[in-house]
Write a protein that holds these residues in place. Structure first.
Motif, short mmCIF file in Angstrom:
data_model
loop_
_atom_site.label_atom_id
_atom_site.label_comp_id
_atom_site.label_asym_id
_atom_site.label_seq_id
_atom_site.Cartn_x
_atom_site.Cartn_y
_atom_site.Cartn_z
N LYS A 72 0.73 -1.13 0.12
CA LYS A 72 -0.02 0.05 -0.19
C LYS A 72 0.71 1.03 0.13
CE LYS A 72 -4.15 -1.81 1.44
NZ LYS A 72 -5.52 -1.43 1.64
N THR A 73 0.46 2.28 -0.95
CA THR A 73 1.19 3.60 -0.79
C THR A 73 0.81 4.22 0.39
OG1 THR A 73 -0.31 4.45 -2.44
CG2 THR A 73 1.51 3.39 -3.24
N LYS A 74 1.28 5.62 0.18
CA LYS A 74 0.76 6.21 1.46
C LYS A 74 -0.61 6.82 1.22
CE LYS A 74 5.24 8.27 2.92
NZ LYS A 74 6.12 9.43 3.22
N GLY A 75 -1.15 6.77 0.00
CA GLY A 75 -2.44 7.37 -0.25
C GLY A 75 -3.52 6.45 -0.01
N ASP A 79 0.07 -0.72 -4.75
CA ASP A 79 1.12 -0.43 -5.66
C ASP A 79 1.25 -1.55 -6.92
OD1 ASP A 79 3.34 0.91 -6.70
OD2 ASP A 79 4.65 -0.30 -5.32
N ALA A 80 0.55 -1.60 -7.78
CA ALA A 80 0.55 -2.77 -8.78
C ALA A 80 1.61 -2.72 -9.94
CB ALA A 80 -0.88 -2.76 -9.32
#
Length: 80
Positions: A72-75, A79-80
């Motif tokens: 998971k990114t910060k948003g 992240d694919a």
């Protein structure tokens, strides 16, 4: 009369009816689908000791499966 196993899928029309023969399907050598399409078949006894490989879909009891999940990114998006 021998039993034949399909080794390559094909489609054919026999007596005006379409047929699809898939890999592993068994038919007799007297079947109209076999006649003239011998290159798609082998004798069923030739593969008796060699069953087709099938991927195991679930873990056996006590077996651990590892899975990886996308980071998971910060948003909050993956992240694919």
């Amino acid at each position: 009369m021998a039993l034949m196993r399909c080794v390559s899928s094909f489609a054919a029309t026999v007596k005006g009816r379409p047929h699809v023969v898939n890999v592993g399907q068994l038919i007799e050598d007297t079947d109209p689908l076999y006649v003239g399409r011998e290159r798609h078949f082998e004798t069923a006894s030739a593969t008796a000791g060699n069953p087709p490989r099938v991927e195991q879909a679930t873990a056996a009891p006590g077996e651990r499966r590892t899975t990886s999940r996308p980071r998971k990114t910060k948003g909050g998006e993956t992240d694919a």
